[in-house]
Motif scaffolding. Structure first.
Motif, PDB file in Angstrom:
ATOM      1  N   TYR A 160      16.759  22.559  74.527  1.00 16.65           N
ATOM      2  CA  TYR A 160      16.228  23.402  75.191  1.00 16.65           C
ATOM      3  C   TYR A 160      16.240  24.752  74.431  1.00 16.65           C
ATOM      4  O   TYR A 160      17.337  25.056  73.927  1.00 16.65           O
ATOM      5  CB  TYR A 160      16.685  23.656  76.648  1.00 16.65           C
ATOM      6  CG  TYR A 160      15.968  24.674  77.556  1.00 16.65           C
ATOM      7  CD1 TYR A 160      14.803  24.122  78.264  1.00 16.65           C
ATOM      8  CD2 TYR A 160      16.610  25.803  78.171  1.00 16.65           C
ATOM      9  CE1 TYR A 160      14.002  24.936  78.868  1.00 16.65           C
ATOM     10  CE2 TYR A 160      16.001  26.705  78.942  1.00 16.65           C
ATOM     11  CZ  TYR A 160      14.763  26.327  79.256  1.00 16.65           C
ATOM     12  OH  TYR A 160      14.215  27.028  80.133  1.00 16.65           O
TER      13      TYR A 160
ATOM     14  N   HIS B 141      19.530  28.064  71.417  1.00 17.61           N
ATOM     15  CA  HIS B 141      19.425  26.517  71.538  1.00 17.61           C
ATOM     16  C   HIS B 141      20.398  25.763  72.061  1.00 17.61           C
ATOM     17  O   HIS B 141      21.477  25.944  71.694  1.00 17.61           O
ATOM     18  CB  HIS B 141      18.962  25.988  70.153  1.00 17.61           C
ATOM     19  CG  HIS B 141      17.755  26.464  69.435  1.00 17.61           C
ATOM     20  ND1 HIS B 141      16.445  25.879  69.575  1.00 17.61           N
ATOM     21  CD2 HIS B 141      17.331  27.625  68.719  1.00 17.61           C
ATOM     22  CE1 HIS B 141      15.658  26.520  68.985  1.00 17.61           C
ATOM     23  NE2 HIS B 141      15.962  27.587  68.192  1.00 17.61           N
TER      24      HIS B 141
ATOM     25  N   ARG C 262       9.660  25.116  77.659  1.00 20.60           N
ATOM     26  CA  ARG C 262      10.756  25.451  76.672  1.00 20.60           C
ATOM     27  C   ARG C 262      11.622  24.328  76.010  1.00 20.60           C
ATOM     28  O   ARG C 262      12.418  24.515  75.319  1.00 20.60           O
ATOM     29  CB  ARG C 262      11.875  26.637  77.273  1.00 20.60           C
ATOM     30  CG  ARG C 262      10.992  27.908  77.471  1.00 20.60           C
ATOM     31  CD  ARG C 262      11.801  29.054  77.753  1.00 20.60           C
ATOM     32  NE  ARG C 262      11.535  30.313  77.727  1.00 20.60           N
ATOM     33  CZ  ARG C 262      11.285  31.093  77.040  1.00 20.60           C
ATOM     34  NH1 ARG C 262      12.173  30.850  76.118  1.00 20.60           N
ATOM     35  NH2 ARG C 262      10.811  32.438  76.951  1.00 20.60           N
ATOM     36  N   ILE C 263      11.259  23.293  76.628  1.00 20.35           N
ATOM     37  CA  ILE C 263      12.058  22.164  76.360  1.00 20.35           C
ATOM     38  C   ILE C 263      11.498  21.455  74.981  1.00 20.35           C
ATOM     39  O   ILE C 263      10.223  21.301  74.807  1.00 20.35           O
ATOM     40  CB  ILE C 263      11.969  20.708  77.316  1.00 20.35           C
ATOM     41  CG1 ILE C 263      12.556  21.275  78.593  1.00 20.35           C
ATOM     42  CG2 ILE C 263      12.663  19.640  76.873  1.00 20.35           C
ATOM     43  CD1 ILE C 263      12.087  20.171  79.640  1.00 20.35           C
TER      44      ILE C 263
ATOM     45  N   ILE D 290      14.959  25.009  84.838  1.00 21.12           N
ATOM     46  CA  ILE D 290      14.610  24.974  83.336  1.00 21.12           C
ATOM     47  C   ILE D 290      12.859  24.856  83.313  1.00 21.12           C
ATOM     48  O   ILE D 290      12.397  24.454  84.196  1.00 21.12           O
ATOM     49  CB  ILE D 290      15.100  23.928  82.245  1.00 21.12           C
ATOM     50  CG1 ILE D 290      14.744  22.540  82.840  1.00 21.12           C
ATOM     51  CG2 ILE D 290      16.554  24.165  82.249  1.00 21.12           C
ATOM     52  CD1 ILE D 290      15.167  21.489  81.680  1.00 21.12           C
TER      53      ILE D 290
ATOM     54  N   CYS E 200      13.163  15.671  74.784  1.00 20.48           N
ATOM     55  CA  CYS E 200      13.556  15.020  75.967  1.00 20.48           C
ATOM     56  C   CYS E 200      13.813  13.607  75.944  1.00 20.48           C
ATOM     57  O   CYS E 200      12.774  13.009  75.573  1.00 20.48           O
ATOM     58  CB  CYS E 200      12.734  15.423  77.193  1.00 20.48           C
ATOM     59  SG  CYS E 200      13.007  14.834  78.818  1.00 20.48           S
TER      60      CYS E 200
ATOM     61  N   VAL F 103      18.106  16.787  77.034  1.00 18.71           N
ATOM     62  CA  VAL F 103      17.381  17.698  76.828  1.00 18.71           C
ATOM     63  C   VAL F 103      17.585  18.707  75.530  1.00 18.71           C
ATOM     64  O   VAL F 103      18.886  19.149  75.401  1.00 18.71           O
ATOM     65  CB  VAL F 103      16.958  18.711  78.030  1.00 18.71           C
ATOM     66  CG1 VAL F 103      16.299  19.907  77.770  1.00 18.71           C
ATOM     67  CG2 VAL F 103      16.374  17.747  79.033  1.00 18.71           C
TER      68      VAL F 103
END
Length: 308
Positions: free
Chosen positions: A157, A164, A200-201, A196, A204, A155
């Motif tokens: 994020y 970050h 906001r990802i 999480i 992935c 991820v």
């Protein structure tokens, strides 16, 4: 009732049993397996004896059926209209397996039972996840695949403070907050966090490595409260509907009194306090003391906002 009882799990279980009998693959063990997979544990006390003792004249002693055609349960017009309404929900595209079936219904000229413009959500933030954004949808699909196949994910994020981070983790549960209108992913194996926000990802990626969450699942954010209610003015039905997406246990105390244990994530605590207060005198929180104190604090705040 929107859906008639003949379309419930018991009828589906018996239909599968009869289909197996028509195909010549039915055994007593297979019959028990179908009942266990498609109904509730107490169903063995009803379905199995009724079929074996031929009270329901659908099977004989050799597990043969007089039926010639596999049973079908076609959808009614009302059910199709309800499914058409569900297909209009912007979140439905997040679930690929169900989406394909609903899109076939969405393409028909069946009028929906209701539309998104027919109802309003109160006390809900307006910055919900971007459910129609193709990038968000692809990330969500990757997460679902990881959860279903028990794989790790990589991820990228963006945290709340604009930091970050890129990390590997083992996802184990998705949660939806109705108040925030956001999905949260519970993860293990990450030293920065165990929850999480899906929105906001940034990227992935599915990994080939098996997810190992046995030593990582944190219970620190899990909590519960216990309430008692008197079933007046459909209080029980309203409580079960109001807290439908929370894990809960219900126990009958007397003819019209019930005890319900509701488990939740601490991030939803404020939302739950507000929901509990909306029932007024019909429910009473009995434990824990910490949740009772939150109720008292909220009431004091509300009183301080009243007319002087």
């Amino acid at each position: 009732m929107l859906f008639h009882e003949i379309y419930g799990c018991y009828y589906h279980a018996v239909a599968r049993i009869l289909s197996s009998a028509i195909n010549g693959t039915l055994t007593e063990a297979r019959m028990k397996e179908i009942i266990a997979q498609n109904t509730f544990s107490e169903s063995f006390l009803t379905i199995l004896p009724a079929l074996e003792q031929e009270r329901w004249q659908l099977l004989d002693s050799t597990l043969q059926t007089p039926l010639k055609h596999i049973p079908t349960l076609p959808l009614s017009t009302l059910e199709l209209r309800w499914l058409k309404a569900v297909s209009l929900d912007s979140r439905i595209r997040l679930f690929q397996q169900e989406y394909a079936f609903l899109m076939k219904i969405a393409a028909t000229d069946i009028p929906p039972l209701f539309t998104p413009s027919d109802y309003v959500n109160f006390d809900q933030y307006e910055d919900g996840d971007p459910y129609e954004d193709i990038h968000y949808i692809n990330i969500f699909h990757t997460i679902l695949t990881a959860l279903r196949t028990h794989k790790k994910i990589k991820v990228s994020y963006l945290g709340k403070k604009g930091i970050h981070r890129t990390f590997f983790c083992s996802p184990y549960r998705l949660e939806y907050s109705e108040k925030d209108d956001k999905f949260r992913l519970l993860i293990g194996g990450c030293r920065f966090t165990d929850i999480i926000n899906v929105g906001r990802i940034e990227t992935c990626e599915l990994q080939t490595e098996e997810a190992d969450i046995r030593n990582h699942i944190s219970k620190a954010n899990s909590s519960h409260f216990i309430l008692e209610l008197e079933d007046r003015r459909n209080a029980l039905e309203r409580v079960m509907l109001h807290f439908a997406h929370f894990e809960k246990e219900a126990r009958r105390l007397s003819d019209d009194r019930y005890q319900i244990i509701i488990r939740y994530n601490r991030e939803d605590e404020t939302e739950l306090v507000i929901r509990v207060l909306s029932f007024g005198p019909f429910i009473k929180i009995t434990e824990p003391d910490s949740f009772i104190e939150l109720i008292k604090e909220r009431l004091i705040q509300q009183k301080s906002c009243g007319p002087k």
